[in-house]
Design a protein around this motif. Structure first.
Motif, mmCIF file in Angstrom:
data_model
loop_
_atom_site.group_PDB
_atom_site.id
_atom_site.type_symbol
_atom_site.label_atom_id
_atom_site.label_comp_id
_atom_site.label_asym_id
_atom_site.label_seq_id
_atom_site.Cartn_x
_atom_site.Cartn_y
_atom_site.Cartn_z
ATOM 1 N N LYS A 44 0.867 -1.150 -0.029
ATOM 2 C CA LYS A 44 -0.089 0.063 -0.064
ATOM 3 C C LYS A 44 0.949 1.293 -0.080
ATOM 4 C CE LYS A 44 -4.510 1.014 2.105
ATOM 5 N NZ LYS A 44 -5.375 0.611 3.395
ATOM 6 N N LEU A 45 1.968 1.161 0.618
ATOM 7 C CA LEU A 45 2.975 2.508 0.817
ATOM 8 C C LEU A 45 3.498 2.822 -0.491
ATOM 9 C CD1 LEU A 45 4.234 4.533 2.663
ATOM 10 C CD2 LEU A 45 6.139 2.641 2.652
ATOM 11 N N TYR A 48 0.844 3.863 -3.016
ATOM 12 C CA TYR A 48 0.708 5.347 -2.813
ATOM 13 C C TYR A 48 1.570 6.279 -3.209
ATOM 14 C CZ TYR A 48 -4.004 4.779 -0.112
ATOM 15 O OH TYR A 48 -5.302 4.716 0.183
ATOM 16 N N GLN A 49 2.908 5.817 -3.198
ATOM 17 C CA GLN A 49 4.024 6.743 -3.685
ATOM 18 C C GLN A 49 3.706 6.798 -5.474
ATOM 19 O OE1 GLN A 49 7.704 4.877 -2.815
ATOM 20 N NE2 GLN A 49 7.507 5.102 -0.680
ATOM 21 N N VAL A 51 0.748 6.676 -7.120
ATOM 22 C CA VAL A 51 -0.503 7.198 -7.139
ATOM 23 C C VAL A 51 -0.289 8.930 -6.874
ATOM 24 C CG1 VAL A 51 -2.823 7.471 -6.541
ATOM 25 C CG2 VAL A 51 -1.894 5.389 -7.030
ATOM 26 N N LYS A 52 0.345 9.167 -5.939
ATOM 27 C CA LYS A 52 0.239 10.400 -5.277
ATOM 28 C C LYS A 52 1.529 11.228 -5.755
ATOM 29 C CE LYS A 52 -2.447 9.529 -1.067
ATOM 30 N NZ LYS A 52 -2.504 9.697 0.503
ATOM 31 N N SER A 65 -1.256 0.925 -9.873
ATOM 32 C CA SER A 65 -0.952 0.967 -8.390
ATOM 33 C C SER A 65 -2.362 1.178 -7.645
ATOM 34 C CB SER A 65 -0.175 2.146 -8.010
ATOM 35 O OG SER A 65 1.277 1.615 -8.562
ATOM 36 N N ASP A 66 -3.220 2.171 -8.416
ATOM 37 C CA ASP A 66 -4.501 2.295 -7.902
ATOM 38 C C ASP A 66 -5.345 0.830 -7.741
ATOM 39 O OD1 ASP A 66 -6.558 4.228 -7.079
ATOM 40 O OD2 ASP A 66 -7.557 3.602 -8.770
ATOM 41 N N ILE A 69 -4.313 -0.805 -4.700
ATOM 42 C CA ILE A 69 -4.647 -0.130 -3.523
ATOM 43 C C ILE A 69 -6.176 -0.808 -3.196
ATOM 44 C CG2 ILE A 69 -5.447 1.957 -2.305
ATOM 45 C CD1 ILE A 69 -3.048 3.421 -3.716
ATOM 46 N N GLU A 73 -7.627 -2.577 0.084
ATOM 47 C CA GLU A 73 -8.523 -2.179 0.685
ATOM 48 C C GLU A 73 -9.999 -3.360 0.905
ATOM 49 O OE1 GLU A 73 -9.796 1.398 -1.180
ATOM 50 O OE2 GLU A 73 -8.184 2.548 0.174
#
Length: 266
Positions: A44-45, A48-49, A51-52, A65-66, A69, A73
Motif C-alpha cells: 500500500k505504501l 500510494y507513492q 498514485v500520489k 497501483s490504484d 490499493i 482495501e
C-alpha cells in the motif's frame, strides 16, 4: 535563439517525464512484489507513492497501483468482517455455554426443572410426608409438577411469629447465594388480599421469591412480626409459562362453550 530554448525545454521535459515514469515503474514493481508476498502494508505504501507522485500525464503504473490499493482495501475489509464474525461466534459460544451451565443448575438443590416425580424423589432423597398427582410434600419442601414435569418448589422454614433473627438469616443467606434481589412493590395475597413483602431473584430459567405478609402493614394492626408466613418459592419460568398458556386456552374454551350455549337459549 528561441528555437534553441524551446528545444532545450522539450529535452528537459522529456527527461523529467522519463524520470517520473522510471520512478513510477520502480515503485509499482515493489508494490506488486509486496502484494504477492502478502505484505499489504508495504504494498500500500509503494502504491500510494505512485498514485500520489506529481504527474503530467496519466500513466499505466498509476492505474495499476490504484488497482493494488483497491484490492488491498477490499481484502482489509473482508478481514475485518471475518474478525467481527469470529468475535460474534465466540460471544455466541460463550453465551450458549453460560446458558447451558445455568440450565444445568436450574431447579431446587439437586432436583432440576423438568424431572419426573420419581427422579425428584431420588435427587432430593428426603422423607416423603405426603404426595398427590401433581405434588410431593417433603415436610419443609413441597415440589409441584405439571404434566409430570417438576416446575415449582416451595420451601417453608416453619418459623414462629416474631422470629426476626431467623428471618434475617434466611434473607442474608439468599443474598449471599444469589446476589442482591429486588423488592416487588404493591403485591397482595391472592386469597386474603393481605399486602405482601416480596423479594425476587431470577435468571433466564428460574425465579426465586421470598414472600411473607408485609411486616410494616401488619404492624399497624398488630404487634406481631409475621415471620410464620415466610416462604421461598423456586419456579421454572419455561414450564410455568407453558402451564399458564394451557390454562388460559382452557379458560377461553369454557367461555366460548358457554357463549354458544347461551346463544341457543336466547
Amino acid at each position: 535563439m528561441q528555437v534553441k530554448v524551446v528545444a532545450i525545454l522539450f529535452i528537459l521535459l522529456f527527461f523529467l517525464l522519463s524520470a517520473c515514469s522510471d520512478e513510477g515503474e520502480s515503485s509499482y514493481k515493489l508494490a506488486k512484489e509486496s502484494f504477492e508476498k502478502g505484505d499489504y502494508s508495504s504494498a500500500k505504501l509503494y502504491a500510494y507513492q505512485v498514485v500520489k507522485r506529481p504527474r503530467f500525464i496519466d500513466d499505466k503504473y498509476a492505474l495499476l497501483s490504484d488497482e493494488i490499493i483497491k484490492k488491498i482495501e477490499t481484502l482489509e475489509k473482508q478481514k475485518k468482517q471475518e474478525e467481527l464474525q469470529r468475535e460474534q461466534e465466540e460471544l455466541q459460544r460463550e453465551q450458549e455455554e453460560t446458558r447451558k451451565r445455568s440450565l444445568e443448575r436450574a431447579g431446587y438443590k439437586e432436583a432440576k426443572w423438568g424431572m419426573s416425580p420419581k427422579k425428584v424423589k431420588k435427587a432430593l432423597n428426603m422423607k416423603i410426608v405426603s404426595e398427590g398427582n401433581d405434588y410431593i410434600n417433603f415436610g419443609k419442601v413441597t415440589c409441584w409438577f405439571f404434566k409430570n414435569k417438576f416446575y415449582r418448589a416451595i420451601y417453608d422454614p416453619k418459623l414462629g411469629d416474631n422470629n426476626t433473627k431467623d428471618y434475617e438469616a434466611v434473607l442474608r443467606a439468599l443474598v449471599e447465594k444469589y446476589g442482591g434481589g429486588r423488592e416487588l412493590k404493591d403485591k397482595v395475597d391472592a386469597f386474603s388480599r393481605i399486602p405482601l413483602l416480596v423479594y425476587l431473584w431470577e435468571d433466564e430459567f428460574t425465579e426465586i421469591k421470598l414472600r411473607m405478609f408485609n411486616p410494616e402493614i401488619w404492624s399497624k394492626s398488630s404487634d406481631i412480626f409475621p415471620s410464620s408466613t415466610l416462604i421461598i418459592i423456586y419456579e421454572s419460568k419455561e414450564i410455568r409459562n407453558e402451564k399458564e398458556i394451557e390454562e388460559s386456552q382452557k379458560e377461553r374454551s369454557k367461555i366460548e362453550e358457554g357463549s354458544r350455549s347461551m346463544k341457543s337459549d336466547l
